[in-house]
Design a protein around this motif. Structure first.
Motif, PDB file in Angstrom:
ATOM      1  N   GLU A 170      45.740  42.698  44.439  1.00 44.16           N
ATOM      2  CA  GLU A 170      44.438  43.334  44.577  1.00 44.16           C
ATOM      3  C   GLU A 170      43.646  43.348  43.267  1.00 44.16           C
ATOM      4  O   GLU A 170      42.429  43.481  43.279  1.00 44.16           O
ATOM      5  CB  GLU A 170      44.600  44.793  45.062  1.00 44.16           C
ATOM      6  N   ALA A 171      44.333  43.207  42.145  1.00 45.34           N
ATOM      7  CA  ALA A 171      43.672  43.265  40.832  1.00 45.34           C
ATOM      8  C   ALA A 171      43.148  41.905  40.364  1.00 45.34           C
ATOM      9  O   ALA A 171      42.523  41.812  39.312  1.00 45.34           O
ATOM     10  CB  ALA A 171      44.625  43.844  39.795  1.00 45.34           C
ATOM     11  N   ILE A 172      43.407  40.858  41.143  1.00 47.00           N
ATOM     12  CA  ILE A 172      42.954  39.514  40.753  1.00 47.00           C
ATOM     13  C   ILE A 172      41.450  39.403  40.997  1.00 47.00           C
ATOM     14  O   ILE A 172      40.976  39.672  42.098  1.00 47.00           O
ATOM     15  CB  ILE A 172      43.708  38.429  41.541  1.00 47.00           C
ATOM     16  N   THR A 173      40.740  39.019  39.959  1.00 45.17           N
ATOM     17  CA  THR A 173      39.299  38.801  40.049  1.00 45.17           C
ATOM     18  C   THR A 173      38.977  37.411  39.508  1.00 45.17           C
ATOM     19  O   THR A 173      39.786  36.829  38.785  1.00 45.17           O
ATOM     20  CB  THR A 173      38.528  39.840  39.209  1.00 45.17           C
ATOM     21  N   PRO A 174      37.809  36.883  39.829  1.00 39.69           N
ATOM     22  CA  PRO A 174      37.420  35.594  39.238  1.00 39.69           C
ATOM     23  C   PRO A 174      37.414  35.645  37.705  1.00 39.69           C
ATOM     24  O   PRO A 174      37.810  34.676  37.046  1.00 39.69           O
ATOM     25  CB  PRO A 174      36.011  35.354  39.796  1.00 39.69           C
ATOM     26  N   GLU A 175      37.018  36.775  37.125  1.00 39.63           N
ATOM     27  CA  GLU A 175      37.007  36.899  35.666  1.00 39.63           C
ATOM     28  C   GLU A 175      38.422  36.861  35.094  1.00 39.63           C
ATOM     29  O   GLU A 175      38.684  36.193  34.087  1.00 39.63           O
ATOM     30  CB  GLU A 175      36.299  38.186  35.235  1.00 39.63           C
ATOM     31  N   LEU A 176      39.362  37.544  35.733  1.00 37.26           N
ATOM     32  CA  LEU A 176      40.753  37.514  35.275  1.00 37.26           C
ATOM     33  C   LEU A 176      41.311  36.097  35.392  1.00 37.26           C
ATOM     34  O   LEU A 176      42.007  35.624  34.489  1.00 37.26           O
ATOM     35  CB  LEU A 176      41.610  38.501  36.072  1.00 37.26           C
TER      36      LEU A 176
END
Length: 142
Positions: free
Chosen positions: A9-15
């Motif tokens: 759930e913590a995966i973002t495009p920025e990460l």
């Protein structure tokens, strides 16, 4: 600094973008998989990350699997940003993964490291890893 296990759930495009840049410091020649691919539910993996002021500065992964000889963990892709090295980030990432290995009741945790990575090897030895008398063979299937 924040050291933690990454959740899907913590995966973002920025990460993901930060990971791509960080991983280049480890190996610029390999094709990278996305975090979504790596963290699919069918893949038993733990991803430890270090964030500093919202930026990914460290990463270590441990794949978990079962074979006849027991429950194993394989440490992979340990990297700390060049400008953050020497602060104990790699050690903290490894300790988090070893804690997770104990929680999962793994029998052994393995890792491979290039002979030229002397700082990493010193870290691994300080954590109790010992050089196994065996050979590593690889066959590329791509």
């Amino acid at each position: 600094m924040e050291i933690k296990l990454l959740t899907p759930e913590a995966i973002t495009p920025e990460l993901q973008s930060q990971l791509q840049r960080l991983y280049l410091q480890l190996n610029a020649e390999l094709r990278q998989l996305t975090l979504e691919e790596v963290m699919e539910p069918s893949n038993a993996i733990d991803v430890a990350i270090c964030l500093h002021q919202g930026q990914l500065v460290g990463l270590a992964m441990m794949a978990r699997y079962k074979v006849v000889s027991g429950h194993k963990g394989m440490i992979e892709d340990v990297v700390v940003s060049q400008d953050q090295r020497g602060q104990g980030i790699g050690k903290k990432l490894m300790l988090l993964l070893l804690e997770r290995a104990r929680e999962c009741k793994l029998n052994d945790v393995l890792l491979f490291s290039g002979h030229h990575r002397t700082a990493a090897i010193s870290l691994y030895k300080s954590l109790g890893f010992a050089l196994k008398n065996s050979g590593l063979y690889i066959k590329k299937l791509d």
